[in-house]
Design an enzyme around this catalytic site. Structure first.
Site, PDB file in Angstrom:
ATOM      1  N   ASP A  82      -5.216   1.682  10.628  1.00  0.00           N
ATOM      2  CA  ASP A  82      -6.643   1.501  10.888  1.00  0.00           C
ATOM      3  C   ASP A  82      -6.790   1.023  12.340  1.00  0.00           C
ATOM      4  O   ASP A  82      -6.882   1.840  13.253  1.00  0.00           O
ATOM      5  CB  ASP A  82      -7.160   0.484   9.862  1.00  0.00           C
ATOM      6  CG  ASP A  82      -8.654   0.264   9.921  1.00  0.00           C
ATOM      7  OD1 ASP A  82      -9.356   1.085  10.501  1.00  0.00           O
ATOM      8  OD2 ASP A  82      -9.129  -0.754   9.377  1.00  0.00           O
ATOM      9  N   GLY A 117       0.759  -1.251   0.000  1.00  0.00           N
ATOM     10  CA  GLY A 117       0.000   0.000   0.000  1.00  0.00           C
ATOM     11  C   GLY A 117       0.784   1.293   0.000  1.00  0.00           C
ATOM     12  O   GLY A 117       0.308   2.308  -0.502  1.00  0.00           O
ATOM     13  N   PHE A 146     -13.787   3.498   4.533  1.00  0.00           N
ATOM     14  CA  PHE A 146     -12.797   2.722   3.792  1.00  0.00           C
ATOM     15  C   PHE A 146     -12.398   3.507   2.548  1.00  0.00           C
ATOM     16  O   PHE A 146     -13.246   3.915   1.769  1.00  0.00           O
ATOM     17  CB  PHE A 146     -13.375   1.360   3.391  1.00  0.00           C
ATOM     18  CG  PHE A 146     -12.334   0.421   2.860  1.00  0.00           C
ATOM     19  CD1 PHE A 146     -11.579  -0.356   3.733  1.00  0.00           C
ATOM     20  CD2 PHE A 146     -12.094   0.328   1.500  1.00  0.00           C
ATOM     21  CE1 PHE A 146     -10.608  -1.215   3.247  1.00  0.00           C
ATOM     22  CE2 PHE A 146     -11.119  -0.530   1.001  1.00  0.00           C
ATOM     23  CZ  PHE A 146     -10.379  -1.303   1.878  1.00  0.00           C
ATOM     24  N   VAL A 147     -11.103   3.740   2.384  1.00  0.00           N
ATOM     25  CA  VAL A 147     -10.638   4.573   1.275  1.00  0.00           C
ATOM     26  C   VAL A 147      -9.744   3.790   0.319  1.00  0.00           C
ATOM     27  O   VAL A 147      -9.144   2.776   0.697  1.00  0.00           O
ATOM     28  CB  VAL A 147      -9.884   5.824   1.792  1.00  0.00           C
ATOM     29  CG1 VAL A 147     -10.830   6.764   2.512  1.00  0.00           C
ATOM     30  CG2 VAL A 147      -8.716   5.442   2.693  1.00  0.00           C
ATOM     31  N   GLU A 192       4.025   3.964   6.287  1.00  0.00           N
ATOM     32  CA  GLU A 192       2.824   3.138   6.133  1.00  0.00           C
ATOM     33  C   GLU A 192       1.744   3.954   5.432  1.00  0.00           C
ATOM     34  O   GLU A 192       1.633   5.166   5.645  1.00  0.00           O
ATOM     35  CB  GLU A 192       2.366   2.678   7.527  1.00  0.00           C
ATOM     36  CG  GLU A 192       1.047   1.945   7.595  1.00  0.00           C
ATOM     37  CD  GLU A 192       1.047   0.576   6.924  1.00  0.00           C
ATOM     38  OE1 GLU A 192       1.350   0.512   5.718  1.00  0.00           O
ATOM     39  OE2 GLU A 192       0.701  -0.410   7.600  1.00  0.00           O
ATOM     40  N   ASP A 193       0.945   3.293   4.606  1.00  0.00           N
ATOM     41  CA  ASP A 193      -0.122   4.013   3.909  1.00  0.00           C
ATOM     42  C   ASP A 193      -1.222   4.438   4.870  1.00  0.00           C
ATOM     43  O   ASP A 193      -1.628   5.592   4.911  1.00  0.00           O
ATOM     44  CB  ASP A 193      -0.703   3.160   2.762  1.00  0.00           C
ATOM     45  CG  ASP A 193      -1.124   1.767   3.219  1.00  0.00           C
ATOM     46  OD1 ASP A 193      -0.908   1.421   4.399  1.00  0.00           O
ATOM     47  OD2 ASP A 193      -1.671   1.014   2.395  1.00  0.00           O
ATOM     48  N   ARG A 234      -5.404   1.056  -6.854  1.00  0.00           N
ATOM     49  CA  ARG A 234      -4.124   1.564  -6.331  1.00  0.00           C
ATOM     50  C   ARG A 234      -3.557   2.707  -7.165  1.00  0.00           C
ATOM     51  O   ARG A 234      -2.855   3.579  -6.678  1.00  0.00           O
ATOM     52  CB  ARG A 234      -3.077   0.433  -6.303  1.00  0.00           C
ATOM     53  CG  ARG A 234      -3.332  -0.644  -5.275  1.00  0.00           C
ATOM     54  CD  ARG A 234      -2.082  -1.488  -5.098  1.00  0.00           C
ATOM     55  NE  ARG A 234      -2.341  -2.760  -4.461  1.00  0.00           N
ATOM     56  CZ  ARG A 234      -2.404  -2.946  -3.143  1.00  0.00           C
ATOM     57  NH1 ARG A 234      -2.224  -1.930  -2.335  1.00  0.00           N
ATOM     58  NH2 ARG A 234      -2.637  -4.142  -2.637  1.00  0.00           N
ATOM     59  N   LYS A 280      -6.736   6.450  11.111  1.00  0.00           N
ATOM     60  CA  LYS A 280      -8.159   6.457  11.517  1.00  0.00           C
ATOM     61  C   LYS A 280      -8.195   6.366  13.042  1.00  0.00           C
ATOM     62  O   LYS A 280      -8.276   5.262  13.596  1.00  0.00           O
ATOM     63  CB  LYS A 280      -8.884   5.250  10.914  1.00  0.00           C
ATOM     64  CG  LYS A 280      -8.941   5.224   9.392  1.00  0.00           C
ATOM     65  CD  LYS A 280      -9.704   3.982   8.945  1.00  0.00           C
ATOM     66  CE  LYS A 280      -9.751   3.829   7.456  1.00  0.00           C
ATOM     67  NZ  LYS A 280     -10.385   2.567   7.034  1.00  0.00           N
TER      68      LYS A 280
HETATM   69  P1  IMP Z   1      -4.560  -2.216  10.574  1.00  0.00           P
HETATM   70  O1  IMP Z   1      -3.715  -3.393  10.974  1.00  0.00           O
HETATM   71  O2  IMP Z   1      -6.002  -2.459  10.915  1.00  0.00           O
HETATM   72  O3  IMP Z   1      -4.068  -0.907  11.097  1.00  0.00           O
HETATM   73  O4  IMP Z   1      -4.581  -2.171   9.008  1.00  0.00           O
HETATM   74  C1  IMP Z   1      -3.535  -1.740   8.251  1.00  0.00           C
HETATM   75  C2  IMP Z   1      -3.690  -2.196   6.822  1.00  0.00           C
HETATM   76  O5  IMP Z   1      -5.051  -2.448   6.458  1.00  0.00           O
HETATM   77  C3  IMP Z   1      -3.224  -1.118   5.888  1.00  0.00           C
HETATM   78  O6  IMP Z   1      -1.857  -1.220   5.638  1.00  0.00           O
HETATM   79  C4  IMP Z   1      -4.063  -1.383   4.653  1.00  0.00           C
HETATM   80  O7  IMP Z   1      -3.451  -2.354   3.846  1.00  0.00           O
HETATM   81  C5  IMP Z   1      -5.354  -1.963   5.185  1.00  0.00           C
HETATM   82  N1  IMP Z   1      -6.404  -0.933   5.319  1.00  0.00           N
HETATM   83  C6  IMP Z   1      -6.951  -0.442   6.449  1.00  0.00           C
HETATM   84  N2  IMP Z   1      -7.881   0.490   6.203  1.00  0.00           N
HETATM   85  C7  IMP Z   1      -7.923   0.606   4.853  1.00  0.00           C
HETATM   86  C8  IMP Z   1      -8.679   1.461   3.951  1.00  0.00           C
HETATM   87  O8  IMP Z   1      -9.511   2.305   4.332  1.00  0.00           O
HETATM   88  N3  IMP Z   1      -8.418   1.271   2.632  1.00  0.00           N
HETATM   89  C9  IMP Z   1      -7.522   0.387   2.148  1.00  0.00           C
HETATM   90  N4  IMP Z   1      -6.793  -0.408   2.952  1.00  0.00           N
HETATM   91  C10 IMP Z   1      -6.987  -0.305   4.289  1.00  0.00           C
END
Ligand code: IMP
Length: 177
Positions: A101, A42, A150-151, A97-98, A163, A129
């Site tokens: 969440d 990402g 969700f983006v 990191e992109d 992407r 977020k």
């Molecule tokens: P986390 O472990 O829940 O913080 O998730 C991190 C990963 O989930 C990111 O690196 C993304 O690959 C994916 N992700 C979380 N939210 C989104 C979103 O809104 N759009 C796209 N990918 C997301």
């Protein structure tokens, strides 16, 4: 393509914010050399754009972690699919990191990378977020704060699509779960 996501953060706004982040990072690390780590997949576009604005010596590394595989909710399970090529011991490391969440992926990575004994470790995330966080991950450099939506775009996917979009958008009229 008639199902383009609605623009949430435009290309111009992203570019402007990247310039601010680059200025901050270049100032904080002046006189040092850094090791930058892009989290694949990402962050590849965000990383490529941002590091070109940072005005200090650096090396670039890539680490791959498993994603949601087409789902929009975190499983909490993280798997390293591609590892770094160089040791981090004694290095000043910044992870790019992109999106953060739940923070579970980042928490796992921090623990993993800290065990390699870097001199310092900071986190730069394009998107955070805050309402979705399930861990107390400290993000040192944040691009934008979002709600729980969700983006996609600018490196972020939904089922490996979108992407390549130059902006960050929201998919409308599509069931994502
Ligand atoms: P986390 O472990 O829940 O913080 O998730 C991190 C990963 O989930 C990111 O690196 C993304 O690959 C994916 N992700 C979380 N939210 C989104 C979103 O809104 N759009 C796209 N990918 C997301």
């Amino acid at each position: 393509m008639n199902d383009l996501p609605r623009v949430l953060i435009s290309e111009a706004k992203i570019n402007q914010r990247l310039q601010d982040l680059a200025t901050e990072i270049s100032f904080d690390y002046r006189g040092k050399e850094i090791t930058t780590i892009a989290i694949l997949k990402g962050s590849f576009i965000f990383f490529a754009d941002l590091i070109r604005l940072i005005d200090i010596p650096m090396s670039c590394e890539f680490i791959g972690v498993s994603s949601y595989s087409g789902k929009t909710a975190s499983s909490g399970e993280v798997k390293v699919t591609l590892d770094l090529t160089e040791p981090l011991q004694g290095k000043h490391v910044i992870i790019f990191e992109d999106i953060i969440d739940t923070g579970l992926t980042m928490q796992y990575l921090i623990n993993n990378l800290r065990s390699r004994k870097p001199a310092s470790l900071k986190i730069c995330a394009l998107l955070v977020k805050p309402d979705a966080l399930k861990t107390d991950v400290h993000v040192d450099y944040t691009g934008f704060r979002l709600g729980k939506e969700f983006v996609v775009g600018y490196g972020l996917d939904y089922g490996e699509r979108y992407r390549q979009l130059p902006y960050i958008g929201v998919i409308e009229n599509e069931k994502k779960n």
